[in-house]
Enzyme design. Sequence first.
Site, PDB file in Angstrom:
ATOM      1  N   SER A  95      56.103  14.584  52.892  1.00 51.83           N
ATOM      2  CA  SER A  95      57.451  14.036  53.005  1.00 51.83           C
ATOM      3  C   SER A  95      57.770  13.622  54.443  1.00 51.83           C
ATOM      4  CB  SER A  95      58.445  15.066  52.472  1.00 51.83           C
ATOM      5  OG  SER A  95      59.737  14.549  52.380  1.00 51.83           O
ATOM      6  N   ASP A 223      58.583  10.375  41.744  1.00 53.24           N
ATOM      7  CA  ASP A 223      59.174  10.934  42.958  1.00 53.24           C
ATOM      8  C   ASP A 223      60.581  10.368  43.155  1.00 53.24           C
ATOM      9  OD1 ASP A 223      59.843  11.696  45.601  1.00 53.24           O
ATOM     10  OD2 ASP A 223      57.732  11.742  46.174  1.00 53.24           O
ATOM     11  N   HIS A 252      58.434  14.846  43.807  1.00 58.23           N
ATOM     12  CA  HIS A 252      58.244  15.106  45.236  1.00 58.23           C
ATOM     13  C   HIS A 252      57.557  16.451  45.469  1.00 58.23           C
ATOM     14  CE1 HIS A 252      59.059  13.502  49.160  1.00 58.23           C
ATOM     15  NE2 HIS A 252      59.716  14.568  49.571  1.00 58.23           N
TER      16      HIS A 252
END
Length: 278
Positions: A95, A223, A252
Site C-alpha cells: 500500500s 481492491d 487490499h
Amino acid sequence: MPFFSTADGTRLAYEDYGTGSPIVFVAGWSLSADMWEYQLPRFVDEGYRCVLLDRRGHARSERPSTGYDLDTLSADIAALLEHLDLREVTLVAHSFGGVESAHYLGAYGTERVSRAVFLAACLPSMRRSEANPDGLPQEAIDATMASLRADRTRWLYNGGQAYFATQLGNTVMPAMIEDTIRQCMNTAPMAAIWLQQVNLNAAHEDDLAKLDIPVLVLHGAADASAPVHLTGRRTAAVIPNCVYREYPRAGHGLYVTHADAVNADILNFIRTGGTAKG
C-alpha cells in the site's frame, strides 16, 4: 526490540529475524510490522533474514511532529538499510509502503536493493492527472480527507469488510478486522492524516519507469483502497522489468486472505532472480 536513529534524531523500532538473504518489509498506511504475521514465519523458515520497520509515528517508533513527507520517509528507509548494512535486499512493500519504497528507489537508487515487490501498492498515482485521467478527482480526495479527519474510527470501521473483500467469500475472522483497525488506531492521528494526504497526491510514473531492477507487482482485482485499474495494472505497464500477478477475488488485505499465494509468488520471484514469468 531494537531501535535506530534517523538523520533528524527520531528513534525508529524494527524487528530482525533469521539469517540469509535479507527481505525488508515496509508496512501499509497506518499499519505496523505486526501486519506481516502471515509472511514472517514462512520466509524465516525458508532461510531468509526478515527485517520489519515501524515507520515514524507508528506503533513502537517515536512520534515526532515533523518528517511525514516522502523525502524524510525514504531517508528513514535508507537509514535502516545503512544501520544494518543490508545489501542485495528484496523490498516488500504494501500500500503506502510502496509509495515510500518507490520514492526511496528514485532518490537513493538500487545499490542496496536487488529487487522489489509492490503488494497492493498505491502506485504509480491515485489522483487524476494527465498521466492518470481516470484517477481520483480533487473533490473525491477532499471528501476522503474530511471524513478521515472527522472520525477516524468510523472511517476505519466502515471500510473493514471491503478491505478484505469479504463480499467475495474471503473468510476473515472478526478478530482480524479488529486487530487491523487496532493497528491503525495505534498510529499518531496527525501522522495518519498527513500520510494519507501524501498517499492520495503522490505520483511516481517517472521513478517507476527508470527502475533497473526486477519488480513483482501483486494486486487484488477487488481492491477498494487502491483500485487495480488506477494502480496495479498501471504500475505493471510503467515498469520495464516487471512480473505482474492479479488475484481475482482479493482486496487490499490480500496479505491475509491470499497469504499462501502471495508468499509463494514472492518466494518464486526471489528464487528465480526476479525473472520468472510463469
